[in-house]
Design a protein around this motif. Sequence first.
Motif, PDB file in Angstrom:
ATOM      1  N   HIS A  70       1.164  -1.122  -0.225  1.00  0.00           N
ATOM      2  CA  HIS A  70       0.127  -0.267   0.023  1.00  0.00           C
ATOM      3  C   HIS A  70       0.868   1.233   0.002  1.00  0.00           C
ATOM      4  O   HIS A  70       1.594   1.381   0.633  1.00  0.00           O
ATOM      5  N   ASP A  72       0.603   4.363   1.326  1.00  0.00           N
ATOM      6  CA  ASP A  72       1.125   4.790   2.511  1.00  0.00           C
ATOM      7  C   ASP A  72       2.635   4.339   3.218  1.00  0.00           C
ATOM      8  O   ASP A  72       3.319   4.691   4.201  1.00  0.00           O
ATOM      9  N   HIS A  73       2.755   2.787   2.439  1.00  0.00           N
ATOM     10  CA  HIS A  73       4.233   2.576   3.681  1.00  0.00           C
ATOM     11  C   HIS A  73       5.007   2.071   1.944  1.00  0.00           C
ATOM     12  O   HIS A  73       6.092   1.897   2.383  1.00  0.00           O
ATOM     13  N   HIS A 143      -5.407  -8.314   5.253  1.00  0.00           N
ATOM     14  CA  HIS A 143      -5.748  -6.923   4.767  1.00  0.00           C
ATOM     15  C   HIS A 143      -5.408  -7.173   3.172  1.00  0.00           C
ATOM     16  O   HIS A 143      -5.211  -8.329   2.567  1.00  0.00           O
TER      17      HIS A 143
HETATM   18 ZN   LIG Z   1      -2.325  -1.089   4.110  1.00  0.00          ZN
END
Ligand SMILES: [Zn+2]
Length: 258
Positions: A70, A72-73, A143
Amino acid sequence: MAELSDVITFLGTAGARFVVTRQFLASGGAWLNLGDTQILLDPGPGSLVQATKRKLDPTKLAAIILSHKHLDHSGDINIMIEALTDGGTKKRGTVFAPSDALNQDPVIFSYLRSYLQSIQVLTESGSYAINDVSFRTPIRHIHPVETYGFIFQTPRHTFSWITDTRYFEDLASHYEGDLLVINVVRLKPGAPLDHLSLPEARSIIEELKPRIAILTHFGMTMWRARPWELAGKLTEETGIPVIAARDGMRFDLARLER
Ligand SMILES: [Zn+2]
């Protein structure tokens, strides 16, 4: 000779979309200084800026670890590979990432991969080594993309990091450690279900009883509720010191011995 220490620097504490895209909090991941070994975990958007601002030198990194792909990572993972390898002029460093970050709709550009010394694929129950630091990925999280949390072992300390996941029955049992870091996106449980909420973090802390717990990766509802006040309440309720991470916070694991 200076004594070796283990220090975590939070290059960001933002989690999920809004806090990241508006940069209410920074989103650069975490810089682990573990003895002589430096590791970057989850270089989200702004990681390069946050690191250099704090005089952390990407050419000193031994490895970059990605919990999942993702944005944001992973937003800055390509530029951090370029920084680590001095623009590809020095072959070095290892990237650890789940296979879907490399193969299917990859977040790591192919042309950068040959700059690295190696790329290692994370799998459930995997164990890995970077110099004298080892880490394990005990279980695949729930997830939308392939996601792992970590248990790090240095010659001095053990600490766990529960990254993004929906809460599940025996989640806590996989993450023993003296220090526990938890990504807590939501204040209350509920949709979207693929992130941990504060009450779930509390039951994990109560079950694992680490010496210290650190909350990070805050979504909007957590941020609005003032994470440091929530951490104070959790400390009272659980009897375990709980800290809310702040952008730029340095946590020296020597504090665990006090
Ligand atoms: Zn995530």
